[in-house]
Design a protein around this motif. Structure first.
Motif, PDB file in Angstrom:
ATOM      1  N   ILE A   2       0.774  -1.488  -0.123  1.00 56.95           N
ATOM      2  CA  ILE A   2      -0.073   0.066   0.119  1.00 56.95           C
ATOM      3  C   ILE A   2       0.749   1.182  -0.142  1.00 56.95           C
ATOM      4  CG2 ILE A   2      -1.719   1.464   1.366  1.00 56.95           C
ATOM      5  CD1 ILE A   2      -2.577  -1.475   2.119  1.00 56.95           C
ATOM      6  N   HIS A  26      -0.313  -5.326   7.552  1.00 51.05           N
ATOM      7  CA  HIS A  26      -1.203  -4.248   7.476  1.00 51.05           C
ATOM      8  C   HIS A  26      -1.094  -3.169   6.127  1.00 51.05           C
ATOM      9  CE1 HIS A  26       1.744  -2.161  10.021  1.00 51.05           C
ATOM     10  NE2 HIS A  26       1.531  -0.983   9.192  1.00 51.05           N
ATOM     11  N   ASN A  54      -4.175   6.900   7.304  1.00 57.27           N
ATOM     12  CA  ASN A  54      -5.453   6.900   7.897  1.00 57.27           C
ATOM     13  C   ASN A  54      -5.396   7.252   9.386  1.00 57.27           C
ATOM     14  OD1 ASN A  54      -7.819   5.736   8.940  1.00 57.27           O
ATOM     15  ND2 ASN A  54      -8.180   4.124   7.670  1.00 57.27           N
ATOM     16  N   ASP A  95      -3.512   3.970   3.736  1.00 56.73           N
ATOM     17  CA  ASP A  95      -4.674   3.211   2.947  1.00 56.73           C
ATOM     18  C   ASP A  95      -4.715   3.720   1.597  1.00 56.73           C
ATOM     19  OD1 ASP A  95      -6.221   1.265   4.651  1.00 56.73           O
ATOM     20  OD2 ASP A  95      -6.971   3.241   5.725  1.00 56.73           O
TER      21      ASP A  95
END
Length: 103
Positions: free
Chosen positions: A47, A59, A90, A97
């Motif tokens: 990400i 994550h 975030n 994100d």
């Protein structure tokens, strides 16, 4: 795959591109679905790219169609088709994100 999609054979990535469980890492993986030949190879996408301080922690990783991953590259702001994406922190969880900027 299992953690996000369980035993599902097919899923869509964040851009809506199809992925097939059996297509992991395969740049030439196509299926005949809905009467169409569809590319659905997939891999793991950071990400927040490593080049921008991202890590290999769970994550920060998601499954994406290989085409989606290649179009995103190592950028934090990028276009895929007519959609502008940006990686942002975030505030709720302190993680990053992918957000859509133009919709």
């Amino acid at each position: 795959w299992e953690e996000c999609y369980g035993n599902e054979q097919f899923a869509e990535d964040f851009h809506g591109n199809l992925m097939c469980r059996d297509g992991y890492g395969n740049e030439d993986f196509y299926v005949n679905r809905w009467g169409k030949i569809i590319y659905c190879g997939w891999n793991i996408h950071h990400i927040l790219p490593v080049a921008h301080g991202g890590t290999n922690t769970k994550h920060n990783l998601i499954c994406t169609n290989i085409v989606t991953n290649e179009k995103a590259g190592n950028r934090i702001t990028y276009w895929i088709d007519d959609v502008l994406y940006q990686v942002q922190k975030n505030d709720k969880f302190g993680q990053h994100d992918i957000f859509i900027l133009n919709r």
